[in-house]
Design a protein around this motif. Structure first.
Motif, short mmCIF file in Angstrom:
data_model
loop_
_atom_site.label_atom_id
_atom_site.label_comp_id
_atom_site.label_asym_id
_atom_site.label_seq_id
_atom_site.Cartn_x
_atom_site.Cartn_y
_atom_site.Cartn_z
N SER A 1 -4.96 20.35 -13.58
CA SER A 1 -4.03 20.58 -12.47
C SER A 1 -4.22 21.94 -11.81
O SER A 1 -3.61 22.22 -10.77
CB SER A 1 -2.58 20.46 -12.96
N GLN A 2 -5.08 22.78 -12.38
CA GLN A 2 -5.27 24.12 -11.83
C GLN A 2 -6.24 24.08 -10.65
O GLN A 2 -7.16 23.27 -10.60
CB GLN A 2 -5.81 25.06 -12.91
N PRO A 3 -6.06 24.97 -9.68
CA PRO A 3 -6.93 24.99 -8.50
C PRO A 3 -8.23 25.75 -8.76
O PRO A 3 -8.43 26.34 -9.82
CB PRO A 3 -6.07 25.73 -7.47
N LEU A 4 -9.11 25.74 -7.78
CA LEU A 4 -10.35 26.51 -7.85
C LEU A 4 -10.29 27.78 -7.01
O LEU A 4 -11.22 28.59 -7.06
CB LEU A 4 -11.54 25.66 -7.41
N LEU A 5 -9.22 27.96 -6.28
CA LEU A 5 -9.07 29.15 -5.46
C LEU A 5 -7.58 29.47 -5.33
O LEU A 5 -6.76 28.56 -5.18
CB LEU A 5 -9.69 28.93 -4.08
N ARG A 6 -7.25 30.74 -5.40
CA ARG A 6 -5.87 31.19 -5.21
C ARG A 6 -5.86 32.41 -4.29
O ARG A 6 -6.76 33.25 -4.34
CB ARG A 6 -5.21 31.57 -6.53
N LYS A 7 -4.82 32.49 -3.48
CA LYS A 7 -4.59 33.66 -2.63
C LYS A 7 -3.49 34.51 -3.24
O LYS A 7 -2.42 34.01 -3.59
CB LYS A 7 -4.19 33.24 -1.22
N LEU A 8 -3.75 35.80 -3.38
CA LEU A 8 -2.74 36.69 -3.89
C LEU A 8 -1.64 36.87 -2.85
O LEU A 8 -1.91 36.81 -1.63
CB LEU A 8 -3.34 38.05 -4.25
N PRO A 9 -0.41 37.11 -3.28
CA PRO A 9 0.70 37.20 -2.33
C PRO A 9 0.64 38.49 -1.50
O PRO A 9 0.23 39.55 -1.98
CB PRO A 9 1.94 37.18 -3.23
N ASP A 10 1.02 38.35 -0.24
CA ASP A 10 1.24 39.50 0.64
C ASP A 10 0.02 40.36 0.90
O ASP A 10 0.12 41.57 1.14
CB ASP A 10 2.37 40.40 0.07
#
Length: 272
Positions: free
Chosen positions: A104-113
């Protein structure tokens, strides 16, 4: 709340807990972002997965190539590599739940702000950021809809160029490779998978580290793992390389995002 980012754990559970203790990580208020390759070559992948799953929303990993390979092994059509230590995971009574959590985990994440992103290997020079986000989402959807089919289809080095990915399966394979396996590229940005050396020791002068070709990095920051021979150093100031080879006798590296302070602990046991 603090955001901490850690390089490839690779089943080195003891060192992970040590570096989190060193930094004062509090699972009730802080977040732990992980660059992928949570499992495989280290001594305790099972404890690593159980711990990260227990953190709930505080744990924010992306998938690496070893994580995807574990899912393929679980589906029954691949075998562990000779240096993998995964049998305890496969035999665990809670393995189905752990595999569902991992998939269920993604391959890309964006850090907040901020304009900062995390993926296991980096950002393909032939993509812009919107394409990377779109393709990471596409992979995630594929793994939820027909996991076995797509995991089996992901193996292979072709196409090496994004413009040669003409159908859905080719786009899937290229995207997995770009996000989880990439290190070097040709001058035109094609992916190359043979070389793992530090750039100073790479004998092929026709190859360039992906981050030296990628113009997207002029306006964004990227957090990666995967490339242990970089030893945490990168020639591009906007790339944070966090895999410092703990599983090979190096260190486990943790980065506190707010002030960019690094925490490190030495490897407890050399594997391989």
């Amino acid at each position: 709340m603090a955001i901490y980012l850690v390089g490839d754990v690779q089943g080195c559970y003891v060192e992970l807990r040590q570096v989190l203790d060193q930094a004062g990580f509090d699972q009730n208020k802080d977040e732990l972002w992980l660059t992928g390759d949570l499992v495989a070559r280290g001594p305790d992948s099972l404890a690593t997965l159980r711990y990260l799953r227990s953190l709930g929303d505080s744990a924010k990993p992306v998938l690496g190539n070893h994580d995807l390979h574990l899912l393929a092994i679980w589906e029954g059509f691949k075998k562990p590599h000779k240096k993998d230590y995964l049998q305890a995971v496969l035999d665990a009574p809670d393995a189905p739940e752990l595999m569902t959590w991992l998939a269920s985990q993604p391959l890309l994440r964006k850090l907040p702000d901020c304009q900062a992103y995390m993926s296991h290997a980096g950002l393909a020079p032939q993509w812009d950021i919107d394409t990377a986000i779109e393709q990471a989402g596409f992979i995630h959807q594929c793994l939820q809809s027909d996991r076995r089919f797509y995991l089996e289809a992901m193996y292979g080095n072709e196409p090496a160029a994004w413009q040669h990915a003409k159908n859905e399966l080719q786009r899937f394979r290229y995207s997995v490779n770009a996000l989880t396996r990439m290190r070097y590229c040709t001058p035109s940005g094609d992916l190359e998978f043979t070389h793992k050396e530090h750039p100073e020791h790479n004998p092929d002068s026709n190859l360039t580290p992906w981050f030296e070709l990628d113009q997207n990095l002029n306006s964004t920051e990227w957090i990666i793992g995967h490339w242990a021979t970089l030893e945490g150093q990168c020639s591009h100031p906007n790339v944070y390389a966090l895999d410092t080879g703990c599983v090979w006798g190096g260190t486990m590296t943790l980065l506190r995002w707010d002030d960019k302070k690094r925490f490190q602990v030495p490897s407890v046991k050399r594997i391989g």
